[in-house]
Design a protein around this motif. Structure first.
Motif, PDB file in Angstrom:
ATOM      1  N   THR A   1       6.202  -3.205   7.141  1.00 52.80           N
ATOM      2  CA  THR A   1       6.802  -2.748   5.874  1.00 52.80           C
ATOM      3  C   THR A   1       5.763  -2.711   4.764  1.00 52.80           C
ATOM      4  OG1 THR A   1       8.930  -3.710   6.515  1.00 52.80           O
ATOM      5  CG2 THR A   1       8.616  -3.192   4.180  1.00 52.80           C
ATOM      6  N   VAL A   2       4.923  -3.731   4.704  1.00 57.01           N
ATOM      7  CA  VAL A   2       3.855  -3.764   3.701  1.00 57.01           C
ATOM      8  C   VAL A   2       2.888  -2.617   3.937  1.00 57.01           C
ATOM      9  CG1 VAL A   2       1.884  -5.078   2.847  1.00 57.01           C
ATOM     10  CG2 VAL A   2       4.045  -6.243   3.306  1.00 57.01           C
ATOM     11  N   TRP A   3       2.573  -2.360   5.209  1.00 59.19           N
ATOM     12  CA  TRP A   3       1.687  -1.220   5.512  1.00 59.19           C
ATOM     13  C   TRP A   3       2.315   0.087   5.044  1.00 59.19           C
ATOM     14  CZ3 TRP A   3       3.153   2.838   8.705  1.00 59.19           C
ATOM     15  CH2 TRP A   3       2.188   3.842   8.867  1.00 59.19           C
ATOM     16  N   CYS A   4       3.627   0.255   5.254  1.00 60.87           N
ATOM     17  CA  CYS A   4       4.311   1.483   4.842  1.00 60.87           C
ATOM     18  C   CYS A   4       4.221   1.664   3.328  1.00 60.87           C
ATOM     19  CB  CYS A   4       5.764   1.440   5.302  1.00 60.87           C
ATOM     20  SG  CYS A   4       6.679   2.967   4.993  1.00 60.87           S
ATOM     21  N   TYR A   5       4.444   0.566   2.593  1.00 61.79           N
ATOM     22  CA  TYR A   5       4.298   0.606   1.133  1.00 61.79           C
ATOM     23  C   TYR A   5       2.887   1.036   0.760  1.00 61.79           C
ATOM     24  CZ  TYR A   5       3.488  -1.215  -3.582  1.00 61.79           C
ATOM     25  OH  TYR A   5       3.128  -1.353  -4.895  1.00 61.79           O
ATOM     26  N   TYR A   6       1.893   0.467   1.446  1.00 59.53           N
ATOM     27  CA  TYR A   6       0.494   0.772   1.169  1.00 59.53           C
ATOM     28  C   TYR A   6       0.188   2.229   1.497  1.00 59.53           C
ATOM     29  CZ  TYR A   6      -4.609   0.237   1.311  1.00 59.53           C
ATOM     30  OH  TYR A   6      -5.953   0.372   1.095  1.00 59.53           O
ATOM     31  N   PHE A   7       0.787   2.755   2.561  1.00 59.84           N
ATOM     32  CA  PHE A   7       0.561   4.141   2.964  1.00 59.84           C
ATOM     33  C   PHE A   7       1.009   5.104   1.871  1.00 59.84           C
ATOM     34  CE2 PHE A   7       2.023   8.142   4.707  1.00 59.84           C
ATOM     35  CZ  PHE A   7       0.968   8.530   5.521  1.00 59.84           C
ATOM     36  N   PHE A   8       2.145   4.805   1.243  1.00 57.40           N
ATOM     37  CA  PHE A   8       2.697   5.707   0.225  1.00 57.40           C
ATOM     38  C   PHE A   8       2.230   5.358  -1.188  1.00 57.40           C
ATOM     39  CE2 PHE A   8       5.780   6.522   3.643  1.00 57.40           C
ATOM     40  CZ  PHE A   8       5.825   7.908   3.597  1.00 57.40           C
ATOM     41  N   ARG A   9       1.186   4.575  -1.302  1.00 60.09           N
ATOM     42  CA  ARG A   9       0.681   4.218  -2.632  1.00 60.09           C
ATOM     43  C   ARG A   9       0.222   5.459  -3.380  1.00 60.09           C
ATOM     44  NH1 ARG A   9      -3.116   3.496   1.120  1.00 60.09           N
ATOM     45  NH2 ARG A   9      -5.341   3.859   0.692  1.00 60.09           N
ATOM     46  N   ASP A  10       0.326   5.396  -4.693  1.00 60.15           N
ATOM     47  CA  ASP A  10      -0.039   6.540  -5.537  1.00 60.15           C
ATOM     48  C   ASP A  10      -0.840   6.024  -6.734  1.00 60.15           C
ATOM     49  OD1 ASP A  10      -0.211   9.017  -6.684  1.00 60.15           O
ATOM     50  OD2 ASP A  10       1.871   9.070  -7.391  1.00 60.15           O
ATOM     51  N   PRO A  11      -2.091   5.658  -6.511  1.00 60.78           N
ATOM     52  CA  PRO A  11      -2.891   5.050  -7.580  1.00 60.78           C
ATOM     53  C   PRO A  11      -3.284   6.044  -8.672  1.00 60.78           C
ATOM     54  CG  PRO A  11      -4.249   5.463  -5.664  1.00 60.78           C
ATOM     55  CD  PRO A  11      -2.838   5.778  -5.254  1.00 60.78           C
ATOM     56  N   VAL A  12      -3.578   5.507  -9.840  1.00 58.36           N
ATOM     57  CA  VAL A  12      -4.084   6.318 -10.950  1.00 58.36           C
ATOM     58  C   VAL A  12      -5.511   6.750 -10.628  1.00 58.36           C
ATOM     59  CG1 VAL A  12      -4.767   6.258 -13.384  1.00 58.36           C
ATOM     60  CG2 VAL A  12      -2.617   5.198 -12.653  1.00 58.36           C
ATOM     61  N   ARG A  13      -5.850   7.963 -10.954  1.00 54.82           N
ATOM     62  CA  ARG A  13      -7.187   8.487 -10.701  1.00 54.82           C
ATOM     63  C   ARG A  13      -7.824   8.993 -12.003  1.00 54.82           C
ATOM     64  NH1 ARG A  13      -7.338   9.156  -5.002  1.00 54.82           N
ATOM     65  NH2 ARG A  13      -6.702   7.069  -4.368  1.00 54.82           N
ATOM     66  N   VAL A  14      -9.144   8.925 -12.061  1.00 52.55           N
ATOM     67  CA  VAL A  14      -9.897   9.441 -13.204  1.00 52.55           C
ATOM     68  C   VAL A  14     -10.417  10.817 -12.823  1.00 52.55           C
ATOM     69  CG1 VAL A  14     -11.774   9.043 -14.819  1.00 52.55           C
ATOM     70  CG2 VAL A  14     -10.550   7.094 -13.838  1.00 52.55           C
TER      71      VAL A  14
END
Length: 230
Positions: A44-57
Motif C-alpha cells: 500500500t505504501v508503495w502504491c502511494y509512492y507510485f502515484f506521488r505528484d511532487p512539486v517541480r521547478v
C-alpha cells in the motif's frame, strides 16, 4: 530542509482508489494472518509512492524542450515521426524516457503550446524499454504546436506491467511547459519527437526528471535558466 515535504509527497487523485484497494486487501490479509497485514501495508505504501505528484521547478525558457517523464533516457535515435503529428517524412530525433515501477508516473508537457492532435492506438504490452514498443504497444500520441508554429510529438507508451494510459487533455487545449497532461499506471515509457534539425542535449543512460530536465534547446541560447514552482 523540511523533512515532512520529503516524506509526505502529495499523491495524484488518480491513485486514491488504488491505495484504498490495497489498504483494504491489507486489512483482509491481516485478519487471516497478522504478518500478511504488514506485507499488504508495504504494498500500500508503495502504491502511494507510485502515484506521488511532487512539486517541480520548471525552467522558464520557451525554447527549452523538457522531459515529460521521470526515468532513464533509454533511447536516442533518428526515425520518421508518426504521421498523425504532421512533422513530415524526414527522420527526426526521438528521445525515449523509460519509467520503472519506482519512478513518478505523472507526465508533464515538454514545452508550452496548443495540443493539436491526440491519437490513441490499442496494442500489445511488451517491455517498454524495447525499441519495438513504439510501434507495437498500447500508446497515446500528442502533437503540441508552439506559438511560433514549431511542432513536437509526445507519445505515452504502455509497458509490460502498465495497462492503463490516462490523458487529461483534449485537442485544442493550451498547455504550459511542465504542466501535467497525463500518467501511465505501473511501468512505461514516453517518446519525444524533436523538430527537424534539433539535436538533444542529454545523453543515453542519463536520469531525467519530468518538467525539469532539458532534453533539447530549440535555439541553443546562452542564458541562465529561471525556475517556477508549480
Amino acid at each position: 530542509m523540511n523533512m515532512l515535504k520529503i516524506v509526505a509527497v502529495p499523491m495524484h487523485p488518480e491513485g486514491r482508489k488504488f491505495v484504498a484497494i490495497f489498504a483494504g486487501i491489507a486489512v483482509v490479509l491481516g485478519l487471516i494472518w497478522t504478518p500478511l497485514f504488514w506485507l499488504g501495508l508495504g504494498v500500500t505504501v508503495w502504491c502511494y509512492y507510485f502515484f506521488r505528484d511532487p512539486v517541480r521547478v520548471v525552467p522558464q525558457d520557451a525554447n527549452l524542450v523538457l522531459s515529460p517523464a521521470d526515468g532513464v533516457v533509454s533511447l536516442i535515435d533518428e526515425v520518421v515521426a508518426p504521421a498523425e503529428f504532421g512533422m513530415g517524412d524526414a527522420p527526426v530525433v526521438r528521445v525515449s524516457v523509460f519509467m520503472n515501477v519506482f519512478n513518478c508516473h505523472v507526465n508533464r508537457a515538454p514545452l508550452a503550446g496548443t495540443i493539436r492532435t491526440i491519437t490513441y492506438h490499442a496494442g500489445k504490452f511488451v517491455n517498454a524499454s524495447l525499441d519495438k514498443a513504439s510501434e507495437h504497444n498500447e500508446r497515446n500520441g500528442l502533437s503540441i504546436e508552439t506559438p511560433e508554429g514549431v511542432t513536437i510529438g509526445v507519445v505515452q507508451i504502455a509497458g509490460l506491467v502498465a495497462r492503463r494510459i490516462v490523458c487529461f487533455k483534449e485537442p485544442g487545449d493550451a498547455i504550459a511547459a511542465g504542466h501535467r497532461f497525463g500518467l501511465i499506471r505501473f511501468g512505461s515509457r514516453l517518446d519525444v519527437y524533436l523538430p527537424l534539425g534539433v539535436k538533444p542535449v542529454i545523453c543515453l543512460g542519463q536520469t531525467a526528471v519530468a518538467g525539469e530536465t532539458v532534453l533539447a534547446d530549440l535555439s541553443a541560447p546562452d542564458t541562465k535558466l529561471i525556475g517556477e514552482f508549480i
